[in-house]
Write an enzyme that holds these catalytic residues in place. Structure first.
Site, PDB file in Angstrom:
ATOM      1  N   LYS A 211     -10.167  -7.275   7.273  1.00  0.00           N
ATOM      2  CA  LYS A 211      -9.226  -6.855   8.317  1.00  0.00           C
ATOM      3  C   LYS A 211      -9.808  -7.356   9.627  1.00  0.00           C
ATOM      4  CE  LYS A 211      -7.608  -2.497   6.348  1.00  0.00           C
ATOM      5  NZ  LYS A 211      -7.790  -1.026   6.426  1.00  0.00           N
TER       6      LYS A 211
ATOM      7  N   GLU B  77     -11.122   0.865  -3.746  1.00  0.00           N
ATOM      8  CA  GLU B  77     -11.455   0.560  -2.354  1.00  0.00           C
ATOM      9  C   GLU B  77     -12.067   1.784  -1.667  1.00  0.00           C
ATOM     10  OE1 GLU B  77      -7.995  -1.043  -0.397  1.00  0.00           O
ATOM     11  OE2 GLU B  77      -8.877  -0.928   1.594  1.00  0.00           O
TER      12      GLU B  77
ATOM     13  N   LYS C  59      -2.870   5.015  -2.590  1.00  0.00           N
ATOM     14  CA  LYS C  59      -3.830   5.823  -1.859  1.00  0.00           C
ATOM     15  C   LYS C  59      -4.195   7.009  -2.746  1.00  0.00           C
ATOM     16  CE  LYS C  59      -3.998   3.712   2.171  1.00  0.00           C
ATOM     17  NZ  LYS C  59      -5.264   3.185   2.726  1.00  0.00           N
TER      18      LYS C  59
ATOM     19  N   ASP D  90      -7.112   3.053  -3.238  1.00  0.00           N
ATOM     20  CA  ASP D  90      -7.860   3.113  -1.972  1.00  0.00           C
ATOM     21  C   ASP D  90      -8.070   4.570  -1.601  1.00  0.00           C
ATOM     22  OD1 ASP D  90      -8.949   2.803   0.545  1.00  0.00           O
ATOM     23  OD2 ASP D  90      -7.232   1.755   1.408  1.00  0.00           O
TER      24      ASP D  90
ATOM     25  N   GLY E 231      -4.419  -4.458   5.761  1.00  0.00           N
ATOM     26  CA  GLY E 231      -3.379  -4.273   6.768  1.00  0.00           C
ATOM     27  C   GLY E 231      -3.602  -2.974   7.504  1.00  0.00           C
TER      28      GLY E 231
ATOM     29  N   LYS F 199      -0.933  -0.902  -4.472  1.00  0.00           N
ATOM     30  CA  LYS F 199      -2.166  -0.172  -4.127  1.00  0.00           C
ATOM     31  C   LYS F 199      -1.778   1.269  -3.867  1.00  0.00           C
ATOM     32  CE  LYS F 199      -4.761   0.032   0.203  1.00  0.00           C
ATOM     33  NZ  LYS F 199      -5.463  -0.775   1.231  1.00  0.00           N
TER      34      LYS F 199
ATOM     35  N   SER G 164       0.857  -1.175   0.000  1.00  0.00           N
ATOM     36  CA  SER G 164       0.000   0.000   0.000  1.00  0.00           C
ATOM     37  C   SER G 164       0.899   1.232   0.000  1.00  0.00           C
ATOM     38  CB  SER G 164      -0.888  -0.042   1.246  1.00  0.00           C
ATOM     39  OG  SER G 164      -1.673   1.131   1.331  1.00  0.00           O
TER      40      SER G 164
ATOM     41  N   ASP H 173     -13.927  -1.569   2.495  1.00  0.00           N
ATOM     42  CA  ASP H 173     -13.042  -1.788   3.637  1.00  0.00           C
ATOM     43  C   ASP H 173     -13.796  -1.294   4.875  1.00  0.00           C
ATOM     44  OD1 ASP H 173     -11.120  -1.500   5.651  1.00  0.00           O
ATOM     45  OD2 ASP H 173      -9.652  -0.461   4.441  1.00  0.00           O
TER      46      ASP H 173
HETATM   47  O1  OSB Z   1      -7.325   1.634   4.387  1.00  0.00           O
HETATM   48  O2  OSB Z   1      -6.213  -0.138   4.089  1.00  0.00           O
HETATM   49  C1  OSB Z   1      -6.365   0.949   4.659  1.00  0.00           C
HETATM   50  C2  OSB Z   1      -3.309   1.624   6.867  1.00  0.00           C
HETATM   51  C3  OSB Z   1      -3.905   2.160   7.983  1.00  0.00           C
HETATM   52  C4  OSB Z   1      -5.268   2.344   7.988  1.00  0.00           C
HETATM   53  C5  OSB Z   1      -6.038   1.977   6.880  1.00  0.00           C
HETATM   54  C6  OSB Z   1      -5.438   1.408   5.772  1.00  0.00           C
HETATM   55  C7  OSB Z   1      -4.044   1.266   5.751  1.00  0.00           C
HETATM   56  C8  OSB Z   1      -3.312   0.766   4.598  1.00  0.00           C
HETATM   57  C9  OSB Z   1      -1.961   0.162   4.860  1.00  0.00           C
HETATM   58  O3  OSB Z   1      -3.682   0.870   3.467  1.00  0.00           O
HETATM   59  C10 OSB Z   1      -1.991  -1.311   4.806  1.00  0.00           C
HETATM   60  C11 OSB Z   1      -0.718  -1.903   5.328  1.00  0.00           C
HETATM   61  O4  OSB Z   1       0.251  -1.962   4.578  1.00  0.00           O
HETATM   62  O5  OSB Z   1      -0.686  -2.328   6.506  1.00  0.00           O
HETATM   63 MG    MG Z   2      -8.518   0.617   2.934  1.00  0.00          MG
END
Ligand code: OSB
Ligand code: MG
Length: 404
Positions: free
Chosen positions: A295, A246, A195, A221, A323, A193, A167, A271
């Site tokens: 998650k 996402e 953001k 995402d 994650g 992925k 991510s 999510d």
């Molecule tokens: O939306 O998936 C998410 C991290 C913290 C809070 C929300 C998210 C995330 C990530 C990181 O996208 C995922 C990771 O590498 O742990």
């Molecule tokens: Mg997410």
């Protein structure tokens, strides 16, 4: 059921440890920028031995209404006492009628009665799923260690290695984004992925698509940053051949996700909106999501995640493991979960060095050769990893709290 195993008979104490671990690089999302991970660790002491787990709540209530001080407080004042006082009603009894024997979520859950009793014991408290999940995971770790079984075996893992994605946060510039992505590609990650947020979407996604080539697995995402009026803009993402988009809209706003799904070809994946099996089934049925990000913290635990996974598998809805910037402790359990058959897309289960210079446990390192871009599923009892207690002390941001 005549024989009831309840957690309180076995549970002797709960310890809460707060640690702060610096991230190797800041992680920016549509809701904020993080430079350290502030983690809440739970250790349960039971008659049969100890168990450890990590609470995934963030430092601030931005991704979710839960946050680390709140999780610690609700455990101290409500959840911990409820568990220690024996409020359990025994193992969770599924409400779905007869369960298959010898497989599936129900038999996995039945094999860990102490962990299965945690959810019912804590049900009196509304919400606070991440805090509940941490307690359940710590009891599960202790119980599986006592049984000499791994999480993977308990969950019903079907593979020894899992595909890993990464991510990638919002970067200060496009060049820095492309540099970061190129580095991850070189390391072998099987999926990227990005953001996104309004003002950081079509251009960076197009640039990364060009860098990856048409075959590279790419998804985005938005962490709820868009509104219904943005649907035409989001539909333009179709031209980049994404695996999924996402959570573009608010947690409560399934209707806008339904509209987007109807307006674009890119699969919509929820999510934040998916809190448990019921909300997952509802969102799928309404057409708000065709892929589910699992998650365990958000869903109140690994056992509920098994139920969500099973329900999605039956509907042929692919799932993948999200994650929350976990240390090796939380990552170990996530990697075991990602080894289940319905986890058909690479997870946000990256290697330790994507997050931390030094990990709380033995580090997770990407494989090589045929296992390039994969992590090995831990095979030892419980999480299969050992918490380095000297680091729990060295990284402590508050004195530990003992509940008994
Ligand atoms: O939306 O998936 C998410 C991290 C913290 C809070 C929300 C998210 C995330 C990530 C990181 O996208 C995922 C990771 O590498 O742990
Ligand atoms: Mg997410």
């Amino acid at each position: 059921m005549t024989e009831q195993t309840t957690v309180p008979a076995r549970l002797e104490a709960i310890e809460l440890h707060r640690i702060e671990v610096p991230l190797v690089r800041p992680f920016e999302t549509s809701f904020g920028r993080e430079t350290v991970r502030e983690a809440l660790l739970v250790r349960v002491r039971t008659e049969a031995g100890d168990g450890w787990a990590e609470c995934v709540a963030g430092r601030e209530p931005f991704y979710s209404s839960e946050y680390v001080d709140g999780a610690a407080a609700v455990i101290e004042h409500y959840l911990g006492p409820a568990l220690l006082a024996g409020a359990g009603r025994g193992p969770h009894e599924p409400d779905d009628g007869p369960q298959p024997v010898g497989g599936g979520a129900a038999s996995a859950i039945a094999s860990v009665p102490a962990a299965a009793a945690v959810g019912p014991a804590l049900a009196v408290v509304s919400g606070h799923r991440m805090a509940k999940a941490a307690l359940e995971a710590a009891v599960l770790d202790a119980e599986l260690r006592a049984q000499g079984r791994s999480m993977a075996e308990c969950f019903g893992a079907v593979r020894d290695w899992v595909d890993c994605g990464v991510s990638v946060g919002i970067a200060p510039t496009l060049e820095e984004l492309l540099d970061e992505v190129a580095g991850y590609v070189e390391q072998g990650y099987r999926r990227i992925k990005l953001k996104i947020k309004p003002g950081w979407d079509l251009v960076p996604v197009g640039a990364v698509r060009e860098l990856l080539g048409p075959a590279g697995l790419l998804q985005v995402d938005a962490n709820t940053a868009y509104r219904q009026a943005d649907i035409p803009l989001l539909a333009e993402l179709d031209r980049f051949g994404l695996l999924l988009i996402e959570q573009p809209f608010a947690e409560e706003d399934l209707a806008s996700h339904v509209q987007l799904a109807a307006a674009c070809d890119t699969p919509v994946c929820l999510d934040e909106s998916i809190l448990d099996r019921t909300t997952a089934l509802d969102a799928i049925e309404r057409g708000a999501t065709s892929i589910v990000n699992i998650k365990p913290g958000r869903m109140g635990g690994y056992l509920e995640s098994l139920r969500v996974h099973e329900a999605c598998l039956a509907l042929e809805v692919p799932v993948w493991c999200g994650g929350m910037l976990e240390t090796g402790l939380g990552r170990a359990a996530n990697v075991a979960l990602a080894a289940l058959p319905g986890f058909l897309l690479p997870g946000d289960t990256s290697a330790s060095d994507r997050y931390y210079a030094e990990d709380l446990t033995e580090p997770f390192v990407l494989g090589t050769g045929e296992h390039r871009g994969q992590l090995a599923v831990p095979a030892g009892p419980g999480t299969g990893v050992a918490v380095r207690e000297e680091l729990v002390q060295a990284w402590a941001s508050a004195p530990p709290l003992l509940l008994r």
